[in-house]
Design a protein around this motif. Structure first.
Motif, PDB file in Angstrom:
ATOM      1  N   GLN A  76       0.960  -1.330   0.177  1.00 32.23           N
ATOM      2  CA  GLN A  76       0.146   0.238  -0.272  1.00 32.23           C
ATOM      3  C   GLN A  76       0.461   1.709   0.048  1.00 32.23           C
ATOM      4  O   GLN A  76       0.939   2.291  -0.549  1.00 32.23           O
ATOM      5  CB  GLN A  76      -0.638   0.381   0.696  1.00 32.23           C
TER       6      GLN A  76
ATOM      7  N   CYS B 137       0.949   4.033  -2.651  1.00 37.27           N
ATOM      8  CA  CYS B 137       0.516   5.778  -2.371  1.00 37.27           C
ATOM      9  C   CYS B 137       1.631   5.939  -2.787  1.00 37.27           C
ATOM     10  O   CYS B 137       1.809   7.521  -3.110  1.00 37.27           O
ATOM     11  CB  CYS B 137      -0.073   5.824  -1.163  1.00 37.27           C
TER      12      CYS B 137
ATOM     13  N   THR C 256       7.625  10.607   3.062  1.00 40.72           N
ATOM     14  CA  THR C 256       7.512   9.412   2.027  1.00 40.72           C
ATOM     15  C   THR C 256       8.347   8.204   2.180  1.00 40.72           C
ATOM     16  O   THR C 256       8.423   6.913   2.462  1.00 40.72           O
ATOM     17  CB  THR C 256       7.181   9.888   0.387  1.00 40.72           C
TER      18      THR C 256
END
Length: 93
Positions: free
Chosen positions: A43, A47, A65
């Protein structure tokens, strides 16, 4: 019985091992935790791709991130090492 690397670190940050035949309660919890960690990593990667490709992404967004991807990589590497150990494969050093 074999020693299985658990998918979580101990309170001191050191790896934890379980002496198991693979059928006990803690082994089943570890299996479920590995599945969760791999799913979360997938995931986070999914993303992060559009965010990284966005031309207007900020340094703070990229840093956040990168931290999440790094955390996932650590988890996935631990899962790979654990599963490799159960298959008799030694990780390269």
């Amino acid at each position: 019985m074999t020693a299985r690397l658990l998918p979580w670190a101990g309170s001191d940050g050191k790896p934890g091992y379980l002496s198991t035949d693979g059928r006990g309660y803690v082994a089943r919890v570890a299996d479920r935790m590995e599945a969760v960690q791999l799913g979360m990593a997938a995931q986070v990667v999914a993303c992060s791709r559009p965010l990284i490709a966005a031309p207007a992404v900020t340094v703070a967004e990229l840093r956040f991130t990168a931290v999440r991807l790094s955390e996932c990589l650590v988890d996935v590497m631990r899962v790979a090492e654990s599963r490799g150990g159960r298959l008799g494969v030694r990780p390269p050093r």
